[in-house]
Design an enzyme around this catalytic site. Sequence first.
Site, PDB file in Angstrom:
ATOM      1  N   GLY A   3      24.058  -9.361  -9.618  1.00  0.00           N
ATOM      2  CA  GLY A   3      24.024 -10.455  -8.650  1.00  0.00           C
ATOM      3  C   GLY A   3      25.295 -10.672  -7.866  1.00  0.00           C
ATOM      4  N   HIS A   4      26.299  -9.802  -8.013  1.00  0.00           N
ATOM      5  CA  HIS A   4      27.583 -10.018  -7.350  1.00  0.00           C
ATOM      6  C   HIS A   4      27.678  -9.209  -6.055  1.00  0.00           C
ATOM      7  CE1 HIS A   4      29.536 -11.084 -11.517  1.00  0.00           C
ATOM      8  NE2 HIS A   4      28.584 -11.925 -11.144  1.00  0.00           N
ATOM      9  N   TYR A   5      26.901  -9.588  -5.068  1.00  0.00           N
ATOM     10  CA  TYR A   5      26.889  -8.882  -3.781  1.00  0.00           C
ATOM     11  C   TYR A   5      27.673  -9.721  -2.780  1.00  0.00           C
ATOM     12  CZ  TYR A   5      22.586  -8.102  -6.442  1.00  0.00           C
ATOM     13  OH  TYR A   5      21.685  -7.934  -7.456  1.00  0.00           O
TER      14      TYR A   5
END
Length: 581
Positions: A501-503
Site C-alpha cells: 500500500g505504499h505507493y
Amino acid sequence: MAKKLEKVDVVVVGSGWAGGIVSAEAAKAGHKVVTLERGKPVDRQDYVGVKDELRFSDRYEMMQNLAPETITSRNTLDEEALPVRTRNEMMAGTDLGGGSVHWAGATYRWRPIDFEIRTKTIERYGEKKIPEGMIIRDWGISYDEMEPYYDKWEKTAGISGEPDPLGDKRSSDYPNPPMKESPAIRLFKDTTKKMGYHPYQVASANLSQSYKNPDGETIAQCMFCSYCTEYGCDFGAKSDPLVTVIPTAVKTGNCEIRTNSLVRRVLHENGKATGVMYVDLRTGMEYIQPADVVVLGAFSFTNNRLLMLSKIGEQYDPVTRKGVIGRNFNGQFNITFLGARGFFDKKKFNLFMGAGALGGTLSDFAGDNFDHTDLDFINGGGIELRQYGHGPIATNSVPKGTKGWGPEFKEKSVHYTNRSLVAWYTPAVMSWWHNYTSLDPTYTDEFGDPLLRITNKYTDHDKAMAKFGIEKCTEIMKNMGADIVDPDEIPEEFDHIYDGGHYAGGVSMGEDPETSAINNYLQLWDMENLFVVGGSAFPQFGGHHPTATIGALSYRASEGVIKYLKEPGLLTQPKKEGAKA
C-alpha cells in the site's frame, strides 16, 4: 444533469490521515468543510469482535473493489499495460478513514537527507554519485521545518515509542512510552547490539497505554490481539482517523462528511478550482460541490488520476521529460520488503500474540548513517523484526526446498510453528525518468473514464540496495542463532504486484514548477486554491514507512489552506533548481 449544491469554504476529497487532518484543522479554524469519501460509512463499532483472517487477510474486505476501477501496469514505455484485477495484487483502502484504518501502526520520522537528498548527496559524494536517469530532488522543505508537524501528528496519534539512538533532534518525546518487548524482539535487539548496532523499539500507533490527545479524543491501550494489519481495531487502541481527526472534525459542527461519494472531476475555470463533481454511488445522482478551496487528500493513485481526468497541470512526458503530473512515481512495494527468515530448532516464541507495530528496528543502514563511497546506491533503509501476530491460516512457514504438500510439509509446518522469525529491510526508493503515471489509452472504469496506468521498471540501483539489505538481514538472523536461514531472492523484473500500500509520487513537491507539481504547502503551482495532500507529494521515498510523514505534511498543508483562506495567493515563491534534477 448534476445538481449544484451550496458553496462551502473547503471541499476535501478523501477521509484518511491526509483528508481527515485537513478536514479537522479547517473545521477547527471555523471554516465550513465538506469531506467526500468514496467508501461506506463505518466506525469503531463495526470492528468489535471481528477477528476473521479469511474475511480480511485472504479476501481483503477492507480494500477497494477493483471491478469498477483498478489500475493498469507495465514495465516499459513500449509495452501495453494490462489491468491489475485482484486485491492480492494491489491493496488500496476504502471506506471512511481509508487505508489509514487498516494500517499496521509502525511510525518513523524521515531523516534530513530524505528531504534534501540531491543537495546532501552531492555535498558528500559529488554529482557523479547520482546515476544517469535518476530524477531525485530536494523537497523544498527541511527536516527542521518538518519537525514541528511531526511532533503535532505524533501527539494527535498518541504514538508510543522511544527515541532512535541515531535519530535527529526532537522538540519533545513521544507522548507515550514504547510497547512491551517480546522475547523475539529482545533476541533481535540483544543480538544487534552485540553486533555494534543501535536497536530500539519501533514507535507504534498501537498504544502502550490509554491516552487523551490534544483534541480531546481518547485512544485505548493495545491488547496485543494480533489483528492490526488489514483490520480495523476492536478496541480503538490503534490510532487512526476513526478515533482521532474524524470525530474531531465532526464535533466542531463545521464539517459534513458524505460517504458513498465518488469524486470524478475537479471543476475549474480561469486558472482557479471552483469545486468538484461527484457521484452518489447509492443512487447514481451527480452533484457539484462548489468551494473556495479544493483539497485532494485521497490515495496517491486517486490524486494522480483526478488531476489528469480534470486536465489540471502538464502531464509528464517521459520522451521529452517535460511536464510534472505523473512524474516521480515511486513507492515501497514488491522488491522493497525483502530480508531473511530464520528457523529455530530449539527456540519457541508465542507468535500468535502481537500487534502491527510491535517490533525492534535499527537505523544504522538508513539514510546516510553509513558510508556509501564504495556502494553502488545512495540512501538506505531500516531493518526491522516485527511480531505482527499469526493468524490460524497463514502460519505454515517452512524452510526452502520443503515440498508444498504431503508428510514432509506437514511435519515441518507443525515443527516450525512458533519457531520462525523474519528480519526485513525497508529501503528508500528513488525516482527515475521511466517510472511514471498516466491515463491508460485502452481501459476504462465503470463510468467510461480512463484508468490510471503505471509504468514501473526496476533498475540496477534498486537491485543493489535490495541485495545489500538481504545480506545484512541474513547476517543478523545467523547471529540470532537460527539453525536455518533462508534469504529472500531479488526479482529480475517488476511483476505488477502492488503489495504493502505504499505507493507515492506523481504530484510531487519541490521548488521549481518545471519539475514539481506542488510547493511545500502542497499547493498546486498551476492552481493556487487547489491543494494535493498525501503520499502523492513524495519526490522520492524515504528509508522507512510513510505514515508519519503523510501526517506531518497534512498538518503543513492544513496550515496552508487556512492561510490561503485569509489571504489568497501562492504561499511560497518558485525557485529554479539544478539542470539535472
